[in-house]
Write a protein that holds these residues in place. Sequence first.
Motif, PDB file in Angstrom:
ATOM      1  N   UNK A   1      -5.420 -83.918 -17.805  1.00 22.44           N
ATOM      2  CA  UNK A   1      -3.604 -84.537 -18.232  1.00 22.44           C
ATOM      3  C   UNK A   1      -3.709 -83.249 -19.468  1.00 22.44           C
ATOM      4  N   UNK A   2      -1.701 -82.788 -19.841  1.00 24.85           N
ATOM      5  CA  UNK A   2      -2.146 -82.086 -20.452  1.00 24.85           C
ATOM      6  C   UNK A   2      -1.725 -81.922 -22.106  1.00 24.85           C
ATOM      7  N   UNK A   3      -1.813 -82.017 -22.696  1.00 21.16           N
ATOM      8  CA  UNK A   3      -2.682 -81.647 -23.969  1.00 21.16           C
ATOM      9  C   UNK A   3      -1.745 -80.384 -24.982  1.00 21.16           C
ATOM     10  N   UNK A   4      -0.624 -80.838 -25.168  1.00 22.59           N
ATOM     11  CA  UNK A   4       0.404 -79.437 -25.604  1.00 22.59           C
ATOM     12  C   UNK A   4       0.116 -78.334 -25.125  1.00 22.59           C
ATOM     13  N   UNK A   5       0.028 -78.198 -23.756  1.00 26.34           N
ATOM     14  CA  UNK A   5      -0.106 -77.418 -23.063  1.00 26.34           C
ATOM     15  C   UNK A   5      -1.481 -76.251 -22.303  1.00 26.34           C
ATOM     16  N   UNK A   6      -1.984 -77.612 -22.785  1.00 27.20           N
ATOM     17  CA  UNK A   6      -3.390 -76.722 -22.325  1.00 27.20           C
ATOM     18  C   UNK A   6      -3.794 -78.602 -21.413  1.00 27.20           C
ATOM     19  N   UNK A   7      -3.907 -78.266 -19.889  1.00 29.82           N
ATOM     20  CA  UNK A   7      -5.081 -79.250 -19.120  1.00 29.82           C
ATOM     21  C   UNK A   7      -6.000 -79.516 -19.851  1.00 29.82           C
ATOM     22  N   UNK A   8      -6.828 -80.379 -19.290  1.00 28.81           N
ATOM     23  CA  UNK A   8      -8.183 -80.781 -20.344  1.00 28.81           C
ATOM     24  C   UNK A   8      -8.368 -82.667 -18.966  1.00 28.81           C
ATOM     25  N   UNK A   9      -9.606 -82.746 -18.414  1.00 32.68           N
ATOM     26  CA  UNK A   9     -10.596 -83.664 -17.541  1.00 32.68           C
ATOM     27  C   UNK A   9     -10.711 -84.611 -18.624  1.00 32.68           C
ATOM     28  N   UNK A  10     -11.443 -84.314 -19.867  1.00 30.92           N
ATOM     29  CA  UNK A  10     -11.846 -85.091 -21.140  1.00 30.92           C
ATOM     30  C   UNK A  10     -12.057 -84.572 -22.415  1.00 30.92           C
ATOM     31  N   UNK A  11     -11.557 -85.450 -23.172  1.00 27.33           N
ATOM     32  CA  UNK A  11     -11.688 -84.904 -24.707  1.00 27.33           C
ATOM     33  C   UNK A  11     -12.573 -86.247 -25.255  1.00 27.33           C
ATOM     34  N   UNK A  12     -12.690 -84.974 -26.789  1.00 21.98           N
ATOM     35  CA  UNK A  12     -14.146 -85.685 -27.538  1.00 21.98           C
ATOM     36  C   UNK A  12     -13.806 -85.236 -29.349  1.00 21.98           C
ATOM     37  N   UNK A  13     -13.289 -87.144 -29.356  1.00 24.03           N
ATOM     38  CA  UNK A  13     -13.340 -86.719 -30.779  1.00 24.03           C
ATOM     39  C   UNK A  13     -14.691 -87.362 -31.029  1.00 24.03           C
ATOM     40  N   UNK A  14     -14.868 -86.313 -32.433  1.00 25.45           N
ATOM     41  CA  UNK A  14     -16.440 -86.295 -33.178  1.00 25.45           C
ATOM     42  C   UNK A  14     -15.861 -86.537 -34.621  1.00 25.45           C
ATOM     43  N   UNK A  15     -16.403 -86.279 -35.103  1.00 24.11           N
ATOM     44  CA  UNK A  15     -17.447 -86.452 -36.594  1.00 24.11           C
ATOM     45  C   UNK A  15     -17.188 -84.776 -37.251  1.00 24.11           C
ATOM     46  N   UNK A  16     -15.960 -84.487 -38.358  1.00 26.84           N
ATOM     47  CA  UNK A  16     -15.682 -83.214 -38.465  1.00 26.84           C
ATOM     48  C   UNK A  16     -17.167 -82.142 -39.816  1.00 26.84           C
ATOM     49  N   UNK A  17     -17.400 -81.217 -39.260  1.00 29.67           N
ATOM     50  CA  UNK A  17     -18.037 -80.849 -41.490  1.00 29.67           C
ATOM     51  C   UNK A  17     -18.006 -81.724 -42.637  1.00 29.67           C
ATOM     52  N   UNK A  18     -18.874 -81.696 -42.733  1.00 30.22           N
ATOM     53  CA  UNK A  18     -18.370 -82.000 -44.188  1.00 30.22           C
ATOM     54  C   UNK A  18     -19.293 -81.793 -45.338  1.00 30.22           C
ATOM     55  N   UNK A  19     -19.123 -81.069 -46.664  1.00 31.13           N
ATOM     56  CA  UNK A  19     -20.368 -80.336 -46.793  1.00 31.13           C
ATOM     57  C   UNK A  19     -21.115 -81.837 -47.741  1.00 31.13           C
TER      58      UNK A  19
ATOM     59  N   UNK B   1     -18.797 -78.701 -28.832  1.00 34.97           N
ATOM     60  CA  UNK B   1     -18.707 -78.761 -27.226  1.00 34.97           C
ATOM     61  C   UNK B   1     -19.759 -77.868 -26.470  1.00 34.97           C
ATOM     62  N   UNK B   2     -20.654 -76.493 -27.743  1.00 30.33           N
ATOM     63  CA  UNK B   2     -21.296 -75.980 -26.979  1.00 30.33           C
ATOM     64  C   UNK B   2     -22.741 -76.700 -26.575  1.00 30.33           C
ATOM     65  N   UNK B   3     -23.101 -78.170 -27.478  1.00 30.12           N
ATOM     66  CA  UNK B   3     -24.203 -78.576 -26.816  1.00 30.12           C
ATOM     67  C   UNK B   3     -23.868 -79.371 -25.819  1.00 30.12           C
ATOM     68  N   UNK B   4     -22.636 -79.913 -25.516  1.00 32.41           N
ATOM     69  CA  UNK B   4     -21.921 -81.189 -24.658  1.00 32.41           C
ATOM     70  C   UNK B   4     -21.017 -79.915 -23.367  1.00 32.41           C
ATOM     71  N   UNK B   5     -21.215 -78.912 -23.487  1.00 29.16           N
ATOM     72  CA  UNK B   5     -19.677 -78.648 -22.671  1.00 29.16           C
ATOM     73  C   UNK B   5     -18.913 -79.232 -22.407  1.00 29.16           C
ATOM     74  N   UNK B   6     -18.478 -79.577 -23.158  1.00 27.22           N
ATOM     75  CA  UNK B   6     -16.921 -80.419 -23.505  1.00 27.22           C
ATOM     76  C   UNK B   6     -15.867 -79.283 -23.699  1.00 27.22           C
ATOM     77  N   UNK B   7     -15.348 -79.011 -23.128  1.00 29.12           N
ATOM     78  CA  UNK B   7     -14.252 -77.860 -23.814  1.00 29.12           C
ATOM     79  C   UNK B   7     -12.475 -78.486 -25.219  1.00 29.12           C
TER      80      UNK B   7
END
Length: 539
Positions: free
Chosen positions: A97-115, A131-137
């Motif tokens: 699918x197209x998300x802001x002009x870029x193609x993605x076959x999967x999307x993953x929404x996760x907790x951001x860092x928080x001190x 991204x590094x651990x899952x290979x999901x772009x």
Amino acid sequence: MKIRLTFLITVFLVGMDHLQAQYKYEPKDVLTKDFHANRREAVRAKLSKNSVAVFFANPVRNRANDVDYVYHQDPDLYYLTGYKEPNATLLIFSEPVDINGKQFKELFFVQPRSEQSEMWNGERLGIERTKERTGIEGVFANDFFDDLPLDFKSFDKVLMYELKGDVRDNRNDEGDLYSMMQYFKEVTDYPEADFSETEDQLYTLIETADEYSAANVAKVIGRAMENDPSLAKNETLKAYQNASTLEERTLVVEKLPKTNIDLNQLHVIMGALREVKLEEEISMLKKAVRISAMGQVEVMKAMHPGMSEREVQGIHEFVFKKYGAEFEGYPSIVGGGHNGCVLHYIENNKPQLTKDEMILMDLGAEYRGYTADVTRTIPVNGKFSKEQKAIYEIVYKAQEAGIQACQVGEDFSAPYIASVKEIKEGLMKLGIIKTEADYGIYLPHGVSHHIGLDVHDKSNYSDFQENMVITVEPGIYIPENSPCDPKWWGIAVRIEDDILITSKGPVNLSEEAPRHWKEIEKVMKQESVLEKWELPVIE
């Protein structure tokens, strides 16, 4: 000001170093990102055209007041990503699918860092390391979910599981699971709040039924209402059940919710994938099973009259932790005497086990997400009585027959059929039942289920295939006041092993825990490492 800024930067860096140490000690023998990527591709291959599969993380559940239970990830999400943190959502698309002009076959929404959050609750992976651990772009912060430029209504199918009502709203977190689910319901065709998987199945039956099958569908609806009385409140189902003409049924069909939400197909897809284990999964399961078997062996050595059920539970679970198992796969069942007749007895609060009792111990270690399920029943005094041995030998013979039935190509019911044959014959021979049809009084459950990321792992219960891992667990339970000679009362026996199905025949992964009565008595004579461990008395 310069000194103050330097101090703050130093404190921040030291703090973050401390937090990062938590991930530093993660085990190395975990599933690889290639494994998880392969599993996502396997899901994608099973999706119909123009569809999306949606996986929400498990919610954080409250234990009491401001204390939550130790978090455990949704097994499907873990299977597909390896991600163990809460407040996450995974989308897998059949086509990019197209998300802001870029193609993605999967999307993953996760907790951001928080001190601030990490100071209290431990380090988060954050976006880049996820991204590094899952290979999901396509990894984004979870608070971006409600800004996602994606029209869920444009898909032919949105595959998901029924949304449960036990998700709490963390009002201080705009990207928590509650917020993502609420937004999802707002922008999709998700039906009324209490829509269930059963209703979805029944609606599909109604929609696809012709005039010749309408009467049968009405009967199915009636049986469903008997099993789940809440369905009787569903006006659509009642209208179809009461319809007597084709015109009336057509009106019901026209009023069905118009939605692309599918609450059932994802069960079929994940069941097909998870019921057959890959090599990496079998390795994890073997470790979990061996740990569980070692717990049984050590308890056999340590067992003596006067122990409590909870003490026995503690020995098992200590062995689990000693071998590095993170959790128990399910609440431990430790039942002495009559308590063994309670199939899911988890109170484990009997203060003293007597010399004339047996104790039924059904426990499983969870190792790297995969859980074993092993049961042994042993005499508290180390020696089976005549009656105990007679019942035990029937169950043992039934289990042997059940295990041998675990052959590639056999129906899933094969172990049950083989086991029940022996149970019937054995109980008849002892005079405990008068007719074979009465065996269900003393064996009220099935004898097999898949194990894996769930102790009752997802499956479609298809014919046996190579690399399935199932339990074989026949039992006989004779509660007090049963319709048989009182000498049998209070005897409960279950023997459960974890069986790997191979092309060369079944392999018993839990064979290190003795299960023949002679082997059990022999091990129970051995010295326990715990015999010299005495604690001060606390009144």
